[in-house]
Design an enzyme around this catalytic site. Structure first.
Site, short mmCIF file in Angstrom:
data_model
loop_
_atom_site.label_atom_id
_atom_site.label_comp_id
_atom_site.label_asym_id
_atom_site.label_seq_id
_atom_site.Cartn_x
_atom_site.Cartn_y
_atom_site.Cartn_z
NE ARG A 251 90.02 14.56 60.16
CZ ARG A 251 89.41 15.53 59.47
NH1 ARG A 251 88.23 15.98 59.86
NH2 ARG A 251 89.98 16.05 58.40
CD GLU A 280 84.75 9.70 59.57
OE1 GLU A 280 85.02 10.14 58.45
OE2 GLU A 280 84.64 10.42 60.57
CG HIS A 299 83.52 13.44 57.99
ND1 HIS A 299 84.67 12.84 58.45
CD2 HIS A 299 83.79 14.77 57.94
CE1 HIS A 299 85.60 13.77 58.65
NE2 HIS A 299 85.09 14.96 58.33
C1 GLV Z 1 86.74 17.78 57.07
O1 GLV Z 1 86.63 17.07 58.01
C2 GLV Z 1 87.89 18.58 56.82
O2 GLV Z 1 88.91 18.43 57.51
O3 GLV Z 1 87.83 19.40 55.91
#
Ligand code: GLV
Length: 339
Positions: A251, A280, A299
């Site tokens: 994260r 984001e 991401h």
């Molecule tokens: C993606 O970042 C997830 O947590 O699945």
């Protein structure tokens, strides 16, 4: 408003449970919702689901299927008197206020396991791209200024024989470790405690400070919690080798992004490979995007067709089981069920 679906209540019988999805899921994952007796709607608009739509939909929902940017907090839960379950399509659940949901008896679920290998692949891709300067190479070609081969042209960092420091040797951290071994790397790791099975990777447990001082590559695989917020800040970056590469697919807020921009700009570390950001979507004018020694993806950790389908299926299964009064397979607050 761009919300689709809604099968109605059907012939004056018991009202169907109302389910709202934060976006469109791969079609095969929706089958249990189509086959079951659900009144189902989803957000079809562009961009992240607007907060006001989530608030309005939560107010009448029995179940929600959420994405990682949808904050499920006290304020939202206060608006949702019928809500029984929220199923995240993500393994991370820092968007959930676990305590607030548990107090209200609302089940929360995530999608662990199915995304481990895809996320480890992306991590390794970023590690390689940052170490071997893929982005700079591409930009040099695009610029038409590639004039010659010479020994130090875009020379990067070697993986073979280097130490990879993994912060958080959980499922994804271990999958990254397996890949690293195949590249001839040595593994060290930091975390809350030593991990059973770390010996399989010859992985040595080190305090975070020592890991940062000694690793050639640092890859972050811890969840975002109050304890890991800005875990890698100015002080920690200063401990890293000037040749080090930092990779983050966990994260964004695990890293103090401002401190990272400064360090990369000043060449205090070699490079970074980033899939996650404090905000984001990342703004196109963000300084990270103009640094030559940064490789970024939006991401995409789990973004393969089969993994995203697997995550969606698991989230729907969690939701359907929870609404049927059964224990969902990936329950985050079992105390609600066991009460
Ligand atoms: C993606 O970042 C997830 O947590 O699945």
């Amino acid at each position: 408003m761009t919300v689709s679906g809604g099968n109605g209540n059907g012939n004056g019988r018991q009202p169907k449970p109302r389910v709202f999805l934060s976006g469109i899921l791969p079609a095969p994952a929706l089958q249990p919702l189509q086959e079951g007796e659900f009144d189902c709607a989803w957000w079809e608009g562009e961009g992240n689901l607007p907060r006001e739509v989530l608030r309005r939909e939560a107010a009448g929902a029995d179940g929600l299927v959420t994405f990682l940017n949808d904050r499920v907090d006290e304020e939202l839960l206060n608006l949702a008197p019928r809500l029984k379950i929220v199923a995240n399509v993500a393994v991370g659940y820092d968007n959930f206020d676990l305590a607030a949901a548990t107090r209200r008896g609302i089940l929360l679920t995530n999608t662990p396991g199915v995304l481990t290998e895809a996320t480890a692949d992306l991590t390794f891709g970023l590690l390689l791209a940052a170490a071997r300067r893929f982005g700079e190479g591409r930009r040099l070609l695009d610029s038409g200024r590639w004039q010659a081969w010479y020994p130090l042209l875009l020379a990067g960092q070697e993986l073979n024989g280097a130490t990879l420091g993994i912060v958080g040797l959980g499922r994804i951290g271990q999958a990254v470790a397996r890949r690293a071994l195949a590249f001839g790397m040595k593994i060290a790791y930091a975390g809350r405690r030593p991990v059973a099975g770390a010996a399989r990777f010859g992985a040595e447990f080190r305090p975070l400070d020592e890991l940062l001082r000694t690793a050639d590559f640092v890859s972050l695989h811890c969840p975002l919690t109050p304890q890991t917020f800005h875990l890698i800040g100015r002080k920690e970056i200063a401990m890293m080798k000037p040749t080090a590469v930092l990779v983050n697919t966990s994260r964004g807020a695990v890293v103090d992004q401002g401190a990272l921009v400064e360090a990369l700009g000043a060449g205090r570390i070699f490079a970074a490979g980033l899939d996650v950001f404090e905000e984001e979507p990342l703004a196109p004018e963000h300084p990270l995007l103009s640094l030559p020694n940064v490789v970024c993806t939006p991401h995409l950790g789990s973004a393969t067709h089969s993994t995203r389908l697997g995550m969606a299926r698991l989230a729907v299964e969690n939701l359907v089981r929870g609404l049927a009064g059964e224990r969902p397979p990936n329950l985050l607050n079992p105390e609600v069920f066991d009460r």
